[in-house]
Design an enzyme around this catalytic site. Structure first.
Site, mmCIF file in Angstrom:
data_model
loop_
_atom_site.group_PDB
_atom_site.id
_atom_site.type_symbol
_atom_site.label_atom_id
_atom_site.label_comp_id
_atom_site.label_asym_id
_atom_site.label_seq_id
_atom_site.Cartn_x
_atom_site.Cartn_y
_atom_site.Cartn_z
ATOM 1 N N ASP A 184 -2.730 17.502 10.306
ATOM 2 C CA ASP A 184 -3.080 18.775 12.184
ATOM 3 C C ASP A 184 -4.368 19.165 11.942
ATOM 4 O O ASP A 184 -5.048 19.096 11.252
ATOM 5 C CB ASP A 184 -2.422 19.974 12.209
ATOM 6 N N ALA A 215 4.902 19.552 14.449
ATOM 7 C CA ALA A 215 5.030 19.340 13.120
ATOM 8 C C ALA A 215 4.411 18.321 12.285
ATOM 9 O O ALA A 215 3.790 18.545 11.216
ATOM 10 C CB ALA A 215 6.375 19.356 12.230
ATOM 11 N N LYS A 216 4.107 17.446 13.538
ATOM 12 C CA LYS A 216 3.060 16.023 13.194
ATOM 13 C C LYS A 216 3.065 15.350 11.580
ATOM 14 O O LYS A 216 1.979 15.142 10.785
ATOM 15 C CB LYS A 216 1.868 16.755 12.691
ATOM 16 N N ARG A 217 4.873 15.799 11.342
ATOM 17 C CA ARG A 217 5.165 14.818 9.756
ATOM 18 C C ARG A 217 4.605 13.520 10.074
ATOM 19 O O ARG A 217 5.026 12.842 11.731
ATOM 20 C CB ARG A 217 6.583 15.486 9.894
#
Lengths: 271, 271
Positions: free
Chosen positions: A81, B77-79
């Site tokens: 991020d 969450a940008k997993r």
């Protein structure tokens, strides 16, 4: 040593414990510490139990730190991020839990990695070329030039891969001395090329063991005079046995890999 | 509404509470529920407090669910991990916490997204073109063909961008009806192009407000007959005031944005 401690896969004899995942990790660490240079918990397997899983992770890190060992710790978190959010992820893993390193995704570019590089003695391990089938979707895509090529009557032609660009560009960033790269062992044919682009950067190489990568091939293509490799095995060691003596069996498997690595390091006169 | 509830930025009057972050979220949610179609906690701001932060997040989600509202929930969450690890991240956000959607990074390809698409009524929101400076590093890189071009005596030439490839390819994956894309509002010039490639897919557009994106421009370029946009504002609303009446001020700011959006929706006859 990958601590991919999937709660549904740990030996059933531990289910009577208050925190089976922590108990599992503790026993694996106690048994394998002589053979491991690093522990790498994959955060997904903790997060799937929510805040309780995060507690098991924190306890595991506290335990490793209490050993006063030189062992290196990697949060396999693959976070990615920007700016202030990235800074908070760095705080979570570098300050709250004192990991030495974290795996990160490069998709969002420089300002998603920089907050991790701001820590003097910590490492950002950037995904470059991974070991999964889907790595061909974007990482090795060599971009086409349809409009030019159509004019020239050429249908398909290839250029530089994304993973090459990621390595080249990230090494120009300030703080780049604190960068390593994730390179899947199943991609060993490409490790030679990566070593040329990545200079002496350390490569974290998962995929040895359960995923079928060959340690000899990886070393032949990627080892430097300084070693330059952090080779990871997870399931093939920690889940080698589901019985009460799982830790002894894990130690035996870890020793096997350590011996294999030792031979390769001696052949190359690294040690 | 982005719940980027940075513990260091929430109003000091809440510091006497047991769980200031949860208390902050609860009051923000109570005040803004009439104007918000979705809540999007950015997980970084919870994770930086470790397992305690995860508890605040879980309590926030339980609270939203207890309202029996139709409001949509997005884990920002940008997993981005593969196979079994991705499945565990999906379990964490879709099962443990019952989020409706999660933001994910496409770098590792199909098998890093597929486990999220396996949930019938859940959404994977894939990073396409983000609002940060570093988005130019890889997302909009148009790959070069050095060896062919050198032969032709051409120095530089450009092709398809990575973000375009991400959108095109991911829409061919099975389960792609459950895909949305993250597109930064500061990139509104490119939203027209993205809308052409992405068909009727919903776009999650952060960057309106504090990051300076224009809602009118975004709507002109990206709105569909079905709206097709989830526009996010975070700091400009939740941190509009640091005083005791922060929730009232947040409601006022949220209402302002909702009214602006309502006008645009009426102009396009979406409502």
């Amino acid at each position: 040593m990958g601590l991919d401690s999937d709660p549904t896969k740990i030996p059933s004899c531990l289910n009577v414990k208050d925190d089976p995942v922590f108990e599992f990790n503790k026993r694996i660490i106690d048994a394998t510490l002589p053979y491991a240079v690093a522990y790498k918990p994959n955060i997904a397997f903790y997060e799937s139990s929510g805040s309780e899983g995060w507690k098991s992770l924190e306890k595991t890190m506290n335990y490793i730190k209490s050993l006063n060992s030189e062992v290196f710790t990697i949060a396999d978190a693959k976070r990615g991020d920007i700016g202030n959010s990235a800074a908070h992820y760095a705080k979570a893993f570098f300050e709250k839990m004192d990991f030495d390193a974290i795996t990160v995704s490069p998709y969002m570019g420089y300002d998603s990695i920089e907050p991790f590089l701001a820590y003097e003695d910590k490492w950002a391990i950037i995904l470059a070329l991974t070991s999964n089938v889907g790595s061909v979707d974007f990482q090795v895509t060599q971009f086409q030039l349809p409009y030019l090529l159509e004019k020239l009557g050429i249908k398909t032609c290839y250029g530089k891969s994304l993973y090459e660009l990621v390595i080249e560009k990230s090494l120009t960033w300030s703080g780049s001395k604190n960068i390593m790269f994730v390179v899947g062992a199943t991609q060993s044919g490409m490790i030679k090329n990566i070593r040329e682009i990545a200079g002496d950067s350390f490569l974290l190489v998962p995929g040895v063991g359960a995923q079928g990568g060959s340690l000899r091939e990886v070393s032949a293509n990627g080892m430097t005079s300084d070693c330059g490799l952090l080779v990871n095995a997870s399931r093939s060691i920690i889940f080698a046995s589901g019985e009460k003596d799982f830790d002894k069996i894990a130690a035996r498997e870890a020793l096997k890999l350590q011996k294999e690595m030792e031979i390769l390091l001696r052949e190359r006169e690294v040690i």
